[in-house]
Design a protein around this motif. Structure first.
Motif, PDB file in Angstrom:
ATOM      1  N   THR A 670       0.834  -1.206   0.000  1.00  0.00           N
ATOM      2  CA  THR A 670       0.000   0.000   0.000  1.00  0.00           C
ATOM      3  C   THR A 670       0.865   1.251   0.000  1.00  0.00           C
ATOM      4  O   THR A 670       0.609   2.213  -0.742  1.00  0.00           O
ATOM      5  N   LEU A 671       1.896   1.250   0.852  1.00  0.00           N
ATOM      6  CA  LEU A 671       2.801   2.409   0.909  1.00  0.00           C
ATOM      7  C   LEU A 671       3.516   2.612  -0.416  1.00  0.00           C
ATOM      8  O   LEU A 671       3.672   3.746  -0.880  1.00  0.00           O
ATOM      9  N   THR A 674       1.059   4.066  -2.915  1.00  0.00           N
ATOM     10  CA  THR A 674       0.803   5.469  -2.599  1.00  0.00           C
ATOM     11  C   THR A 674       1.978   6.332  -3.047  1.00  0.00           C
ATOM     12  O   THR A 674       1.789   7.423  -3.609  1.00  0.00           O
ATOM     13  N   LEU A 675       3.175   5.865  -2.802  1.00  0.00           N
ATOM     14  CA  LEU A 675       4.375   6.626  -3.187  1.00  0.00           C
ATOM     15  C   LEU A 675       4.428   6.800  -4.696  1.00  0.00           C
ATOM     16  O   LEU A 675       4.762   7.894  -5.195  1.00  0.00           O
ATOM     17  N   LEU A 677       1.862   6.897  -6.793  1.00  0.00           N
ATOM     18  CA  LEU A 677       0.833   7.850  -7.203  1.00  0.00           C
ATOM     19  C   LEU A 677       1.282   9.279  -6.933  1.00  0.00           C
ATOM     20  O   LEU A 677       1.054  10.182  -7.745  1.00  0.00           O
ATOM     21  N   VAL A 678       1.921   9.492  -5.786  1.00  0.00           N
ATOM     22  CA  VAL A 678       2.424  10.829  -5.458  1.00  0.00           C
ATOM     23  C   VAL A 678       3.477  11.257  -6.468  1.00  0.00           C
ATOM     24  O   VAL A 678       3.477  12.391  -6.959  1.00  0.00           O
TER      25      VAL A 678
END
Length: 687
Positions: A670-671, A674-675, A677-678
């Motif tokens: 998940t992390l 998320t990274l 996408l950022v």
């Protein structure tokens, strides 16, 4: 049929001593005389075969060459290189086979008296090592290629190490053995590089045949046919051949105890006296000179290499002789004598006097074996005291030993008509002739050799006078031990040889009298069956043809008669004998040597060469080795270890992520998503 049979039996010449080695090693302790009888029988059998082989060649048979084992065949091997064992029997090898087997047989017999009567332990080991030593030298002699010769050259060195250190429980023998091994290994390192260089240049190390490196080298220089050879270091063909010759010469200088690698030989006297006789007369020390003679077709292509050989030989002849004039132990005098006499052989080879070198190799084998075995008889009589200061007056109690030792001494000193006179005179005469033809190095070598004649006469008869003449100077000399037949028979045989063997090649006399007295020269010419024969490049005529342009062109023996050089040489030898008689016929010889003062100290310490070599090892080699080790561990290993440490550190950190817990993996996934996408969002904003 007989010719075919004798050559088929040639492997047995070396095989019989090897069989004796196995018998003595495994069964010697159960046998009478601890294996000595097997050694004598094997050496005698080899002698019979060697004489038969030589007689067959002399009777008109063509030299013999055969392969006996192939490691790698050129067509299938790497780079087309042949690695094989083979046997080459030509006049040179046949002569050397006779010399080695004869001396070995007599030394085996003499050992019965020297070793078995001394209550020694470990005799099966002694006779086993003696058999292996003889096998190694014989296999070296008829090797048909340089690689095979190198292998047995090294085995000869190993055997000498074992035999010199036979009395390993004493302090001196292990030290002498170790020194012999290390010093000769230094020279053999260059020899090994030379073997590799021959392989890399020619793709073969064969001594004989159109595809041999000797013939390929001749063609490269004569016809410019260099497409099948490769040179290195940016050198032309002539220069590269010189480099190869000098590399191989490193091994020769070590084994034949030439300056500066001669220091091991005096220390090798710590071994049993029969071993000393074998090393000095027919095996290890002879191996180096024989190798140059075997490769002479190659060395003849390089006047520079020959000049170096002559200069080393001439200097060594004089240098070693000077140290013999002050020694107190009888074997030490003979040791320095050996170094000096092999210097004469090297001088002859470097001077283009191939036959003279082989001639002196032959005569020296006889009279030096005689002198060592005679010294062994004296040592037995003196209850194993080797110090000449404690001898004197032995000639009346040891008539056979005295007369034969005197014959050997006259031969060594070069006194007419004993063997050494003829061979040494031919060495000096041929060197002078070729030197006058335009080679200053040869003239320098000749001067060294001529001066050595006087010194040789002096130290030789100093030894005779101190040992046998005058009054006894100890209880052992006043009541010497009796000798048995096994010590008297070998010296009697060799004594006859020392008086007569010089007649096999009296070239100067032939030129004076017009008679045919050059048996050895004619013998070494056997095999000239035409240019197409594989043996055509192994004869004296062929070597003379190669050398003629450089040594002797436009100059002949007729320009300088042989009588004057012979008279000069004999006069110097007699002067040396006379000087020894004047100084050492006195009842008390000690003060005569002390008159030399500081010169005596210098000579007794061998010009401090041992100290220099120790300083070179400890003061130069060890610090350089330590510095190299530090650089290797700090820089080379440091870089490697640093890279490895980074990998280990990174791997250790990433390893902690692998916990095996599914919820942890889901969190990391998940992390990570998320990274990503950022990151994509930021990048999209920039554009």
């Amino acid at each position: 049929m007989a010719e075919h049979l004798v050559f088929e039996l040639a492997p047995a010449i070396a095989g019989l001593p090897f069989l004796a080695f196995l018998i003595a090693l495994f069964f010697g302790k159960y046998m009478p005389k601890k294996g000595a009888l097997a050694g004598i029988a094997a050496a005698a059998g080899s002698l019979v075969l060697a004489v038969w082989t030589a007689a067959t060649l002399f009777g008109g048979a063509e030299p013999y060459h055969t392969h006996i084992y192939d490691f790698v065949l050129g067509a299938e091997g790497v780079g087309g290189v042949d690695l094989s064992f083979g046997i080459l029997i030509d006049p040179l090898s046949a002569l050397m086979l006779v010399i080695v087997t004869l001396i070995s047989t007599l030394i085996q017999i003499h050992s019965l008296g020297y070793m078995n009567d001394d209550g020694q332990t470990g005799l099966p080991r002694y006779y086993a090592e003696l058999g292996l030593f003889t096998f190694s030298m014989l296999a070296f002699v008829y090797s048909d290629n340089l690689l095979m010769a190198f292998m047995f050259f090294e085995l000869v060195g190993l055997c000498s190490y074992l035999l010199i250190g036979f009395w390993f429980r004493d302090e001196g023998p292990p030290s002498g053995a170790k020194k012999a091994f290390l010093v000769t290994r230094f020279g053999d390192y260059f020899f090994l590089i030379g073997v590799v260089a021959v392989f890399a240049t020619f793709g073969t190390t064969a001594f004989v045949g159109e595809d041999s490196f000797v013939v390929m080298a001749e063609h490269a220089l004569a016809d410019g046919a260099t497409e099948h050879i490769t040179t290195y270091l940016g050198l032309d063909v002539q220069q590269w051949f010189t480099v190869i010759g000098l590399l191989v010469l490193g091994g020769v200088v070590g084994k034949s105890a030439q300056f500066p690698l001669h220091t091991w030989l005096p220390d090798a006297m710590e071994g049993p006296t029969p071993v000393s006789a074998l090393i000095h007369a027919a095996t290890m020390v002879a191996a180096g000179v024989y190798l140059v003679a075997r490769m002479y077709g190659f060395y003849a292509l390089s006047p520079t290499a020959l000049g170096v050989i002559a200069l080393i030989g001439g200097f060594t002849a004089l240098f070693a002789a000077t140290m013999a004039v002050v020694k107190q132990e009888i074997k030490q005098v003979l040791a320095y004598s050996t170094i000096s006499q092999y210097g004469y052989m090297m001088l002859a080879l470097g001077g283009g006097a191939y036959t003279a070198a082989v001639f002196h190799l032959t005569t020296h084998a006889v009279f030096k074996a005689l002198l060592f075995l005679g010294a062994g008889s004296v040592i037995i009589a003196m209850h194993h005291d080797e110090n000449m200061w404690n001898m004197g007056g032995l000639k009346d109690d040891m008539r056979v030993t005295y007369l034969t030792f005197l014959a050997g001494s006259l031969a060594l000193a070069g006194i007419f008509p004993f063997a050494g006179f003829w061979s040494k005179d031919e060495v000096l005469y041929e060197t002078l002739i070729h030197g006058l033809a335009g080679s200053p190095l040869l003239l320098v070598g000749y001067a060294f050799g001529l001066l050595s004649v006087f010194v040789t006469g002096f130290y030789t008869f100093r030894m005779v006078l101190l040992t046998f003449h005058g009054n006894p100077r100890s209880d052992a000399a006043r009541d010497p031990a009796s000798l048995r037949w096994n010590t008297k028979l070998p010296v009697a045989v060799l004594g006859i040889g020392a008086a007569t063997i010089g007649f096999i090649n009296m070239k100067p006399v032939e030129e004076l009298a017009g008679t045919h007295l050059t048996f050895l020269h004619d013998w070494l010419a056997i095999g000239t069956v035409g240019e197409e024969s594989e043996f055509a490049a192994l004869t004296t005529e062929h070597y003379h043809h190669i050398l003629f342009a450089d040594y002797g062109a436009g100059y002949s023996a007729a320009d300088l008669g042989p009588l004057i050089p012979a008279v000069v040489s004999l006069g110097l030898a007699l002067a040396g004998v006379g000087a020894a008689w004047v100084l050492y016929s006195d009842p008390d010889p000690v003060p005569q040597t002390k008159k030399l003062g500081s010169v005596r100290t210098l000579l007794m310490n061998n010009y401090y060469q041992d100290e220099f070599q120790v300083w070179l090892a400890r003061g130069v080699t060890v610090p350089v080795a330590k510095a190299a080790d530090t650089f290797d561990q700090s820089i080379i290993d440091g870089v490697v270890n640093g890279v490895g440490s980074v990998s280990l550190f990174s791997g250790e950190r990433f390893r902690r992520i692998q916990t095996g817990v599914v919820s942890n993996y889901a969190t990391l996934l998940t992390l990570g998503l998320t990274l990503l996408l950022v990151v994509f969002g930021l990048v999209g904003g920039w554009f």
